[in-house]
Design a protein around this motif. Sequence first.
Motif, mmCIF file in Angstrom:
data_model
loop_
_atom_site.group_PDB
_atom_site.id
_atom_site.type_symbol
_atom_site.label_atom_id
_atom_site.label_comp_id
_atom_site.label_asym_id
_atom_site.label_seq_id
_atom_site.Cartn_x
_atom_site.Cartn_y
_atom_site.Cartn_z
ATOM 1 N N ASN A 6 0.808 -1.215 0.000
ATOM 2 C CA ASN A 6 0.000 0.000 0.000
ATOM 3 C C ASN A 6 0.843 1.268 0.000
ATOM 4 O OD1 ASN A 6 -2.402 -1.435 -0.004
ATOM 5 N ND2 ASN A 6 -2.382 -1.628 2.215
ATOM 6 N N ASP A 7 2.160 1.138 0.064
ATOM 7 C CA ASP A 7 3.050 2.284 0.065
ATOM 8 C C ASP A 7 3.334 2.694 -1.379
ATOM 9 O OD1 ASP A 7 4.937 4.241 0.420
ATOM 10 O OD2 ASP A 7 6.383 2.970 1.460
ATOM 11 N N ILE A 8 2.774 3.817 -1.796
ATOM 12 C CA ILE A 8 2.924 4.289 -3.174
ATOM 13 C C ILE A 8 4.388 4.554 -3.500
ATOM 14 C CG2 ILE A 8 2.374 6.181 -4.750
ATOM 15 C CD1 ILE A 8 -0.307 6.435 -3.296
ATOM 16 N N LEU A 9 5.188 4.950 -2.520
ATOM 17 C CA LEU A 9 6.584 5.285 -2.757
ATOM 18 C C LEU A 9 7.508 4.067 -2.761
ATOM 19 C CD1 LEU A 9 6.957 8.536 -0.630
ATOM 20 C CD2 LEU A 9 6.643 8.313 -3.100
ATOM 21 N N HIS A 10 6.986 2.898 -2.422
ATOM 22 C CA HIS A 10 7.811 1.701 -2.387
ATOM 23 C C HIS A 10 8.361 1.392 -3.777
ATOM 24 C CE1 HIS A 10 9.338 -2.062 -0.869
ATOM 25 N NE2 HIS A 10 8.812 -2.679 -1.909
ATOM 26 N N GLY A 11 9.674 1.366 -3.901
ATOM 27 C CA GLY A 11 10.315 1.059 -5.173
ATOM 28 C C GLY A 11 10.433 2.237 -6.128
ATOM 29 N N VAL A 12 10.008 3.417 -5.685
ATOM 30 C CA VAL A 12 10.080 4.615 -6.529
ATOM 31 C C VAL A 12 11.265 5.459 -6.061
ATOM 32 C CG1 VAL A 12 8.865 6.684 -7.303
ATOM 33 C CG2 VAL A 12 7.577 4.603 -6.829
ATOM 34 N N THR A 13 12.167 5.756 -6.970
ATOM 35 C CA THR A 13 13.343 6.543 -6.601
ATOM 36 C C THR A 13 13.028 8.034 -6.626
ATOM 37 O OG1 THR A 13 14.158 6.774 -8.869
ATOM 38 C CG2 THR A 13 14.860 4.803 -7.635
ATOM 39 N N LEU A 14 13.867 8.795 -5.956
ATOM 40 C CA LEU A 14 13.717 10.249 -5.961
ATOM 41 C C LEU A 14 13.850 10.787 -7.387
ATOM 42 C CD1 LEU A 14 13.328 12.853 -4.385
ATOM 43 C CD2 LEU A 14 15.794 12.881 -3.963
ATOM 44 N N LYS A 15 14.739 10.205 -8.159
ATOM 45 C CA LYS A 15 14.911 10.630 -9.552
ATOM 46 C C LYS A 15 13.628 10.406 -10.351
ATOM 47 C CE LYS A 15 17.943 10.151 -13.533
ATOM 48 N NZ LYS A 15 19.147 9.514 -14.071
ATOM 49 N N MET A 16 12.971 9.270 -10.132
ATOM 50 C CA MET A 16 11.704 8.997 -10.817
ATOM 51 C C MET A 16 10.634 10.000 -10.409
ATOM 52 S SD MET A 16 11.847 4.843 -10.434
ATOM 53 C CE MET A 16 10.164 4.527 -10.896
ATOM 54 N N LYS A 70 -0.430 11.806 -7.329
ATOM 55 C CA LYS A 70 -0.811 10.434 -7.659
ATOM 56 C C LYS A 70 -2.218 10.119 -7.170
ATOM 57 C CE LYS A 70 2.492 8.487 -9.946
ATOM 58 N NZ LYS A 70 2.252 8.001 -11.294
ATOM 59 N N MET A 71 -2.550 10.604 -5.980
ATOM 60 C CA MET A 71 -3.892 10.363 -5.427
ATOM 61 C C MET A 71 -4.950 11.046 -6.276
ATOM 62 S SD MET A 71 -3.388 8.390 -2.906
ATOM 63 C CE MET A 71 -3.926 8.344 -1.242
ATOM 64 N N GLU A 72 -4.673 12.267 -6.720
ATOM 65 C CA GLU A 72 -5.615 12.988 -7.569
ATOM 66 C C GLU A 72 -5.789 12.275 -8.912
ATOM 67 O OE1 GLU A 72 -4.103 16.949 -7.929
ATOM 68 O OE2 GLU A 72 -4.512 17.417 -5.829
ATOM 69 N N ALA A 73 -4.709 11.722 -9.432
ATOM 70 C CA ALA A 73 -4.775 11.018 -10.716
ATOM 71 C C ALA A 73 -5.595 9.743 -10.605
ATOM 72 C CB ALA A 73 -3.356 10.682 -11.181
ATOM 73 N N ASP A 74 -5.646 9.150 -9.420
ATOM 74 C CA ASP A 74 -6.409 7.907 -9.213
ATOM 75 C C ASP A 74 -7.890 8.144 -8.947
ATOM 76 O OD1 ASP A 74 -4.155 6.398 -9.632
ATOM 77 O OD2 ASP A 74 -3.746 6.071 -7.502
ATOM 78 N N GLU A 75 -8.255 9.398 -8.679
ATOM 79 C CA GLU A 75 -9.668 9.687 -8.404
ATOM 80 C C GLU A 75 -10.479 9.621 -9.705
ATOM 81 O OE1 GLU A 75 -9.887 13.470 -6.479
ATOM 82 O OE2 GLU A 75 -9.048 12.708 -4.621
#
Length: 76
Positions: A6-16, A70-75
């Motif tokens: 459930n962690d949206i940032l899991h596996g996402v780098t700062l560069k990404m 990201k949350m707004e994009a999922d709405e």
Amino acid sequence: MNQQPNDILHGVTLKMILTELEAEYGWEELGRRIEIRCFTHDPCLSSSLKFLRKTPWARDKVEELYLRWKMEADEP
């Protein structure tokens, strides 16, 4: 194994994160939303990453913006 599905940032780098935000908003808008010098004066990916990696409060603000976007994009 300790996974965080459930962690949206899991596996996402700062560069990404920064690359996606810059593509979505542009440097000028990023500088308005998060008033840090690396976004408002001669912004570039490498200098912004260098600053954000050593400045936890600024990185937190960038991550918060990314999560809101990201949350707004999922709405619907």
